[in-house]
Design an enzyme around this catalytic site. Structure first.
Site, PDB file in Angstrom:
ATOM      1  N   CYS A 116     187.554  -7.965  68.618  1.00  0.00           N
ATOM      2  CA  CYS A 116     187.426  -8.451  70.006  1.00  0.00           C
ATOM      3  C   CYS A 116     188.566  -8.017  70.923  1.00  0.00           C
ATOM      4  CB  CYS A 116     187.309  -9.965  70.015  1.00  0.00           C
ATOM      5  SG  CYS A 116     185.979 -10.548  68.966  1.00  0.00           S
ATOM      6  N   HIS A 176     189.016 -12.859  76.956  1.00  0.00           N
ATOM      7  CA  HIS A 176     187.941 -12.632  75.988  1.00  0.00           C
ATOM      8  C   HIS A 176     187.013 -13.847  76.020  1.00  0.00           C
ATOM      9  CE1 HIS A 176     185.675 -11.812  72.503  1.00  0.00           C
ATOM     10  NE2 HIS A 176     186.341 -12.591  71.680  1.00  0.00           N
ATOM     11  N   ASN A 195     179.726 -14.238  72.761  1.00  0.00           N
ATOM     12  CA  ASN A 195     180.873 -13.409  72.407  1.00  0.00           C
ATOM     13  C   ASN A 195     180.383 -11.997  72.068  1.00  0.00           C
ATOM     14  OD1 ASN A 195     183.001 -12.136  71.150  1.00  0.00           O
ATOM     15  ND2 ASN A 195     183.557 -13.861  69.848  1.00  0.00           N
TER      16      ASN A 195
END
Ligand SMILES: CC(C)(COP(=O)(O)OP(=O)(O)OC[C@H]1O[C@@H](n2cnc3c(N)ncnc32)[C@H](O)[C@@H]1OP(=O)(O)O)[C@@H](O)C(=O)NCCC(=O)NCCS
Length: 344
Positions: free
Chosen positions: A114, A254, A284
């Site tokens: 990520c 994020h 996500n």
């Protein structure tokens, strides 16, 4: 003359297929209420049949190039951040480079899950500031849905697919990264993993029947790591840039979980409206999450030349990353490029 690396193009792509929390209620024992309360996610986008990490990356990259008014043939380098490339070999970046027609560009992949986009952004910026290259494409794309165990409620409610890209180019105008923080803590890498399919544990009937080709996660431990690392990384990037949170126009975090984002916002002492959020619509999307958020933020917020943006992320590895970026006078830089031969 000083060299800076300006973001002059940006774009994203989200697949058309929407999976809502109510859809998930039909698949695993969960509820819309639980998912919203624990994560802030209402729906996510999933790649449709035939779509892959590189097909989404190419669309996002084309949009970024179009915004930068740049031809792919003028790129010097393509960096692709992904944990879910089309193949182990060839690299996703090579496929993207070929499909874009970026025939003069080198290409490599970067995998820090990520945090991948931020690692790639810092890397691209270094290539430009060092004078090695003038124009670099950073694209982050993920097809997590193909590595998700749709029977595991601990993970399947969290992830989505998509792609985001930026074009960076050299300029003599003061802008670009003011600071960067990149971190890794490999001793806790097992908290978020895809255990099989690599050289340590090649795909076999056994790995398939045990579901070891899917993402596994110890959610609660990752959550605690995330809150800690996001706070520290963001504060460190601010300190390195010689700024405080009040100097930041927008934080682009994020998009993993609204509670992690809010904890970071509160630790920085910022009001909610200074933090860009789209986790409710996309879930996500790993490496793609920050550039998708940046691209949407630039469409919805008035970001002006000289504004400071703070990026912050955590992810598999485990890793963390943060950076302060001073927004460029994009149109002036593009105009300068179009006017005459490149001269820095
Ligand atoms: C996954 C996450 C949302 C779970 O939230 P949490 O508050 O930590 O919840 P817990 O893990 O303590 O689980 C609480 C309970 O909910 C249950 N649960 C887990 N997933 C569920 C779901 N989708 N629906 C309903 N219940 C669920 C658990 O089984 C547990 O039940 P138990 O108490 O009977 O054992 C949260 O830990 C998280 O977001 N972690 C970070 C994950 C992440 O961002 N990963 C990507 C990294 S880039």
């Amino acid at each position: 003359m000083s060299r800076y690396a300006a973001v002059t193009g940006w774009g994203h792509y989200s697949p058309s297929r929407v999976l809502t929390n109510h859809d998930l209620e039909q698949m695993v024992e969960t509820s819309d209420e639980w998912i919203r309360a624990r994560t802030g996610i209402a729906e996510r986008r999933l790649a449709t049949e035939g779509e892959t990490t590189t097909s989404m990356a190419v669309v996002a990259a084309q949009r970024a190039l179009e915004r930068a008014r740049m031809d792919a043939i003028d790129l010097d380098l393509v960096i692709c951040a992904s944990t879910t490339p089309d193949y182990l070999l060839p690299a996703a970046s090579c496929i993207v480079q070929e499909r874009l027609g970026a025939g003069n560009a080198g290409a490599f992949d970067l995998n820090t899950a990520c945090t991948g986009f931020l690692y790639a952004l810092v890397t691209a910026s270094q290539f430009i500031r060092a004078g090695t290259y003038d124009r670099v494409l950073v694209v982050a794309a993920e097809t997590l849905s193909r590595f998700t165990n749709w029977k595991d409620r601990n993970t399947c409610v969290l992830f989505g697919d998509g792609a985001g890209a930026v074009v960076l180019e050299a300029t003599d105008r003061d802008c670009g990264l003011l600071s960067a923080v990149l971190g890794s803590q490999g001793d806790v890498g097992h908290l978020l993993a895809i255990e099989a399919g690599g050289s340590a544990n090649p795909t076999s009937e056994e790995t398939l029947s045990n579901g070891h080709h899917y993402i596994t996660m110890r959610g609660n431990e990752v959550f605690r790591f995330a809150v800690r690392s996001m706070e520290h990384a963001a504060s460190e990037a601010l300190a390195k840039a010689g700024l405080t949170s009040h100097d930041i126009r927008m934080v682009i975090p994020h998009q993993a979980n609204i509670r992690i984002i809010r904890a970071t916002q509160e630790a920085l002492g910022l009001p909610p409206e200074k933090v860009f959020i789209n986790v409710d619509r996309y879930g996500n999307t790993s490496a793609a999450s920050v550039p998708i958020a940046l691209s949407e933020c630039l469409s919805s917020e008035a970001i002006r030349p000289g504004d400071n943006l703070l990026f912050v992320a955590f992810g598999g590895g485990l890793t963390w990353a943060s950076a302060v970026l001073r927004w460029a006078d994009v149109d002036a830089i593009i105009g300068q490029r179009e006017e005459g031969p490149y001269a820095i």
